[in-house]
Structure formats: C-alpha cells, structure tokens
Write a protein that holds these residues in place. Structure first.
Motif, PDB file in Angstrom:
ATOM      1  N   GLU A 272      54.559  82.582  37.534  1.00  0.00           N
ATOM      2  CA  GLU A 272      54.051  83.899  37.172  1.00  0.00           C
ATOM      3  C   GLU A 272      52.713  84.182  37.860  1.00  0.00           C
ATOM      4  O   GLU A 272      52.473  85.292  38.343  1.00  0.00           O
TER       5      GLU A 272
ATOM      6  N   SER B 108      48.698  86.535  33.358  1.00  0.00           N
ATOM      7  CA  SER B 108      48.829  86.223  34.789  1.00  0.00           C
ATOM      8  C   SER B 108      48.308  87.373  35.639  1.00  0.00           C
ATOM      9  O   SER B 108      47.646  87.164  36.661  1.00  0.00           O
TER      10      SER B 108
ATOM     11  N   THR C  11      54.554  79.163  34.158  1.00  0.00           N
ATOM     12  CA  THR C  11      53.157  79.625  34.232  1.00  0.00           C
ATOM     13  C   THR C  11      52.689  79.693  35.684  1.00  0.00           C
ATOM     14  O   THR C  11      52.074  80.679  36.103  1.00  0.00           O
TER      15      THR C  11
ATOM     16  N   LYS D  44      53.405  84.886  41.537  1.00  0.00           N
ATOM     17  CA  LYS D  44      54.112  86.162  41.688  1.00  0.00           C
ATOM     18  C   LYS D  44      53.157  87.344  41.592  1.00  0.00           C
ATOM     19  O   LYS D  44      53.135  88.227  42.461  1.00  0.00           O
ATOM     20  N   TRP D  45      52.328  87.361  40.534  1.00  0.00           N
ATOM     21  CA  TRP D  45      51.472  88.523  40.299  1.00  0.00           C
ATOM     22  C   TRP D  45      50.266  88.568  41.224  1.00  0.00           C
ATOM     23  O   TRP D  45      49.748  89.644  41.518  1.00  0.00           O
TER      24      TRP D  45
ATOM     25  N   THR E 246      52.723  87.085  30.871  1.00  0.00           N
ATOM     26  CA  THR E 246      52.770  87.983  32.024  1.00  0.00           C
ATOM     27  C   THR E 246      51.488  88.800  32.122  1.00  0.00           C
ATOM     28  O   THR E 246      50.909  88.947  33.196  1.00  0.00           O
TER      29      THR E 246
END
Length: 326
Positions: free
Chosen positions: A310, A101, A307, A313-314, A98
């Motif tokens: 993430e 990312s 992967t 998303k970020w 996380t």
C-alpha cells in the motif's frame, strides 16, 4: 577461573529467570484495560468498524478495550500518539491503512510511519467508498454529475474526510480526470463532513458506504457511483465508476490493527488468534455486511506485506498525479 565460571553461570541463570518471568507476563496479558487509538472521529467508518471488532475482542481477552479518537492532520495525530505509546500490549492502533498510506506519501516528514514504528497484528477488512451528493444536485448518474460540475466553472465546494485522506485523494484524482476545479473543504472525518454536505454547503464527497448509508436510506444524500471493483450489495442499482465510464478508479480500502514496535510476539500472536475468531464468525460477517463492511482476516505476516504494498502503491500515485496537501 573457577570464580569467573561461577559468575557466568549465575548471570545465565538470572537471564533465564528473567526470560521466564517476561514469558509468564506475556502469557498472562492482558491484566488491565487496553487503549485503542483511532485517527478518525466517532461516527465514521473507522470508528464504526473498530467498535464492532474491538468489543468482542475485549470479551475474548477478558479486558475492556477503550477507544480514543484522535482525528486530524490526515490521521497523523492518532498515528503519532499510538507510535509513542509504551510497547507493552496495552495500546493498539486501529488503522484506516489506505488512508494512512496516502498521508505518509503526501506529508514530507510524517511524524510516524506504520512500517517503521509499528508491528502488524492482523488485517480486519475493507470498506468501499462512493460518490455522494446533496439531493438538490440535478445529477442522477456520473455523466450528469460531470456535466453539472463543469457547468459550475470552479464555483463550488467539495468535501473530504480531511487533508491527506483517501477521500481527499479520490476527489483530487476525480477532478483531474474530468478536467474540473473546485474548492476543497477538508473536515476531520465523515461525521463532520456529512452534515455540511446534507445542508448543501458542499456539492459532493467521496465517502465510505458505512458512514453515508443511513443518510442515503433516509433520502438526505444521493449515491452516484461506487469507487470499488464491485457494486455494493446494499445498493445494487448504484454502478461502479468503471461501469459508468471511468476506468481504473477502484480502490481497496484496507483496515488493520497494529501495535507499537517492541510489543512481545507472544502478545501479538494471542491478539491475532482472537481476531481471527471474530472475523470468521458467520454472524459477525453478516452484521458487518449490512453496514457495508467486508470483514477479511490476514495474519501479521501477510499484513506486513500488504502494508508495504500500500505504501509503495500510493507513493507512486501521489507522485504521478503531483498531488499536494492544501
């Protein structure tokens, strides 16, 4: 024509022998110690979790796994070092997925990328974050902390695990949500940030349950709220941010193992099988739970999907919040 056929046959035989040699080499792996590169310093959640997983993995593989901590630049120093390693199975990257990312989304030209430069091996688990404050802060819950922060009118410091880390992003989003400002002090991981928080040089921090837990238990830090979907069994009286009024602020903080792209699939499969044995062991799961770590296995195929998810998303979170690395 006969000579050409003979030459082609010889080439095919040579390639077959070479393939057999490489296959045997992969089967015999590992023949020497393995280096595991981490992007955070010793003493933080990444280091604690990595050592817990990699020690028994080394035992199962029959070779020691030597950890190299390379913190800094939002995890990019360690990531780049691992990406540049020879893809022979003797260098792995234990990643705070996380965090990585988020760093990739924040930096304009990241020197390495989990999706492009690595092959996934296995997801190993999650570690929740929480807000912790120095006990001198006169706030026992989220609403009291927000009121206290606003009363400071920007005249306070808050810590993070480093520029581009999950801890940094959580703090930035939190300040945006409550309409407050302060001075962000980035460190090279929890082990560097927590002493200053304990000393009162910073007011608050989003940190992992694993790294903060000993200081909470000793009374050196006070927990305010968990930044996850559920409360921690280790702190059942500490509510989640959602339970305390701040909705949609839970984060799945993934950890995983990767190897540089080009490592043999046979080596990846062997490593994946042994990691599964460790993470599904009831005694191991119990020991990790006592440290605020949630072991969770997913194979290389599933990790590739996680992967990518993430990263997407970020990237959206960073763009929508207009967050910059300071």
């Amino acid at each position: 024509m006969t000579h050409l056929k003979s030459l082609l046959l010889s080439i095919c035989l040579l390639l077959s022998l070479l393939g057999s040699t490489f296959a045997t080499a992969d089967t015999d792996w590992p023949k020497k110690p393995i280096v595991a590169i981490l992007s955070f310093p010793a003493g933080g959640s990444t280091d604690i979790f990595a050592r817990a997983v990699l020690a028994p993995l080394g035992d199962l593989l029959g070779q020691a796994i030597v950890i190299e901590n390379k913190p800094g630049a939002g995890g990019m120093i360690g990531l780049q070092a691992a990406a540049k390693a020879v893809p022979d199975g003797y260098t792995i990257h234990f990643s705070a997925l996380t965090n990585q990312s988020i760093s990739s989304a924040l930096f304009k030209n990241p020197p390495a990328d989990l999706r492009k430069d690595f092959a996934p091996v296995a997801l190993v688990g999650t570690v929740p974050h929480l807000i912790v404050v120095n006990p001198s802060v006169p706030a026992k819950n989220l609403s009291e902390l927000i009121a206290f922060i606003k009363s400071k009118k920007g005249d306070f410091n808050y810590a993070s695990q480093g520029n581009g880390s999950l801890s940094h992003l959580e703090s930035t989003l939190f300040m945006q949500r409550i309409g407050a400002t302060g001075t962000h002090i980035p460190y090279k991981g929890s082990s560097f940030a927590l002493p200053d928080l304990i000393a009162g040089n910073t007011l608050m921090m989003f940190d992992s349950v694993t790294a903060s837990l000993p200081h909470i238990q000793s009374g050196k830090l006070r927990p305010i709220a968990i930044a996850a979907a559920e409360r921690s069994p280790l702190m059942p009286n500490v509510p989640t941010l959602a339970q305390d009024g701040m909705k949609q602020f839970d984060v799945e903080n993934f950890y995983a193992i990767y190897v540089p792209k080009g490592v043999s699939p046979a080596i990846i499969s062997k490593m994946e099988r042994e990691i599964r044995k460790i993470l599904t062991n009831p005694d191991f799961k119990a020991r990790m739970a006592a440290q605020g770590i949630h072991p969770q296995f997913a194979n290389s195929e599933k990790l590739a999907e996680i992967t990518a998810n993430e990263a997407n998303k970020w990237e959206k979170v960073v763009q929508s919040a207009n967050i910059k690395v300071d």
